[in-house]
Enzyme design. Structure first.
Site, PDB file in Angstrom:
ATOM      1  N   ARG A  28     -34.924  17.398  28.075  1.00 14.57           N
ATOM      2  CA  ARG A  28     -34.833  16.248  27.159  1.00 14.57           C
ATOM      3  C   ARG A  28     -33.528  15.463  27.343  1.00 14.57           C
ATOM      4  O   ARG A  28     -32.963  14.964  26.365  1.00 14.57           O
ATOM      5  CB  ARG A  28     -34.929  16.684  25.694  1.00 14.57           C
ATOM      6  N   ARG A  32     -33.748  10.735  22.111  1.00 13.15           N
ATOM      7  CA  ARG A  32     -33.244   9.978  20.955  1.00 13.15           C
ATOM      8  C   ARG A  32     -31.767  10.157  20.664  1.00 13.15           C
ATOM      9  O   ARG A  32     -31.206   9.403  19.877  1.00 13.15           O
ATOM     10  CB  ARG A  32     -34.069  10.348  19.707  1.00 13.15           C
ATOM     11  N   ARG A  41     -36.866   2.193  23.026  1.00 18.01           N
ATOM     12  CA  ARG A  41     -38.025   2.615  22.246  1.00 18.01           C
ATOM     13  C   ARG A  41     -38.370   1.562  21.184  1.00 18.01           C
ATOM     14  O   ARG A  41     -39.537   1.262  20.952  1.00 18.01           O
ATOM     15  CB  ARG A  41     -37.683   3.937  21.573  1.00 18.01           C
ATOM     16  N   ASP A  78     -44.663  13.106  28.989  1.00 16.53           N
ATOM     17  CA  ASP A  78     -44.871  14.184  28.041  1.00 16.53           C
ATOM     18  C   ASP A  78     -45.911  15.132  28.592  1.00 16.53           C
ATOM     19  O   ASP A  78     -46.756  14.733  29.388  1.00 16.53           O
ATOM     20  CB  ASP A  78     -45.329  13.634  26.689  1.00 16.53           C
ATOM     21  N   TYR A 155     -51.645  23.083  21.670  1.00 16.22           N
ATOM     22  CA  TYR A 155     -51.751  21.763  21.038  1.00 16.22           C
ATOM     23  C   TYR A 155     -53.200  21.300  20.959  1.00 16.22           C
ATOM     24  O   TYR A 155     -53.612  20.664  19.987  1.00 16.22           O
ATOM     25  CB  TYR A 155     -50.913  20.732  21.814  1.00 16.22           C
TER      26      TYR A 155
END
Ligand code: CP3
Length: 357
Positions: A28, A32, A41, A78, A155
């Site tokens: 990562r 953010r 973004r 992702d 998921y």
């Protein structure tokens, strides 16, 4: 495509060859915690709009490299792009993480799944890889990635993130044959997806088995490990010095290091619950090791972070007969949005400084 890399530390470390200092990249690393990421973004409108646009995906991939002396870029995308392309319809709810509109819950849902077409449904990913390779211009290698069959299944069956995975664990008990069919389709899809990223220019491939460590040993050896091994054996990646190395990262994979080291993967990524010295001793130089600073160490002061980086580097060398070769420095998991970019800089610089040969 085969221009010589200006910085090949990561590829050399994955072959366990000598390097001038230990390569470092961070899971990562584009995210953010960077104000420039938040700005892109904002412009894109959403995470998915950014990930599905090759120019924007390229822009955010390069952001951490413009700031820090990192030894690799990782494709901005992702793991959930694959189930999305299988028709599960990925979306994000602010503050709640990823979700699927059409989760798979039973044998009938699973029977309908097929490997998505890389040329059409996942074209935006391979386009991003080609764009990033062009923009990197041989500065550092590009890492492509995929989720593991088990982690993707978590998921797909839960329909999103989960604390204790009730639905998929019930499926494992009540209809193990259906779960094996799901894991088998996922494995075929992962192999096709990583092959497509490699063909588009990815120079290292990593599989994220984020949730393998939530399984009991018997269940890990039934539902996660065999599929990781199948990927390591079946994923075509060339030969000799041109071989595209594969890294198997897993949270909570320490109990299985011997088995993972025998899988045929070139690298194993570990979390911070194991000492690097122990991981090195137990894998006996069969693979490169990636890891494993606790990401929470980044909340410490720059001096404390540098001390911890040194500790991790020295622990690896201690278990590896005194040599730093074959080590790729990383965190044990990803960076968080509340981390200070200046602390990330302190970490990257300390790794290079302390590991100079
Ligand atoms: O490492 C990198 O810099 C490359 C990009 C990358 C992302 N996700 C970007 C991302 C990678 C390698 C991933 C993998 C991924 N995605 C995993 C496996 C690794 C891990 O962290 O365990 C998993 C489990 C996912 C699923 C997923 N996608 C989650 C749990 C989230 C976070 C949701 C949230 O709101 O916190 C995402 C979204 C996501 N993927 C973000 C990023 C930067 C945050 C999106 C945003 O900007 O809001």
């Amino acid at each position: 495509m085969t221009e010589t890399l200006k910085n090949d530390r990561l590829l050399r470390a994955l072959r366990r060859e000598p390097v001038d200092c230990t390569p470092v990249w961070l899971m990562r690393q584009a995210g953010r915690y960077l104000p420039e990421y938040r700005a892109t973004r904002q412009r894109a409108g959403s995470f998915l709009a950014m990930a599905k646009n090759p120019e924007l995906a390229c822009e955010v991939t390069l952001q951490p490299l413009a700031r820090f002396d990192l030894d690799a870029a990782i494709l901005f995308s992702d793991i959930l792009t694959v189930p999305d392309a299988m028709g599960l319809e990925l979306y994000f709810v602010e503050g709640e993480g990823p979700k699927f509109r059409k989760p798979v819950r039973n044998a009938a849902d699973i029977a309908k799944l097929a490997v998505p077409d890389m040329e059409t449904e996942l074209r935006y990913v391979t386009d991003a890889v080609r764009t990033i390779r062009r923009e990197l211009a041989g500065s550092v290698p590009l890492i492509g990635f995929s989720g593991s069959p088990w982690t993707l299944a978590c998921y797909m069956v839960e329909g999103g993130g989960s604390d204790n995975f009730p639905t998929i664990k019930a499926l494992a008990l009540n209809d193990p044959a259906a779960l094996h069919r799901l894991l088998s389709v996922n494995t075929d899809a992962v192999i096709a997806y990583l092959s497509a990223q490699r063909a588009a220019g990815a120079q290292v491939l990593q599989v994220f088995d984020t949730w393998g460590g939530t399984l009991s040993p018997a269940m890990y050896r039934e539902f996660s490990l065999p599929y990781l091994v199948r990927i390591a054996r079946e994923l075509p990646r060339g030969g000799g010095a041109e071989r595209t190395p594969l890294i198997l990262f897993g949270k909570g994979n320490a109990p299985y290091l011997e088995e993972l080291a025998a899988s045929g993967a070139e690298g194993i990524g570990v979390d911070w619950l194991v000492e690097m010295s122990e991981a090195a001793r137990r894998t006996q130089g069969k693979v490169a090791l990636q890891g494993n600073l606790d990401p929470a160490m980044l909340y410490g002061s720059p001096q404390a972070i540098a001390d911890q980086a040194r500790r991790t580097l020295d622990s690896y060398a201690q278990g590896n007969g005194g040599s730093r070769d074959g080590h790729i420095f990383n965190l044990g998991h990803g960076l968080s949005p509340d981390m200070d970019p200046e602390h990330v800089r302190a970490l990257v610089d300390a790794v290079h400084e302390h590991s100079k040969r």
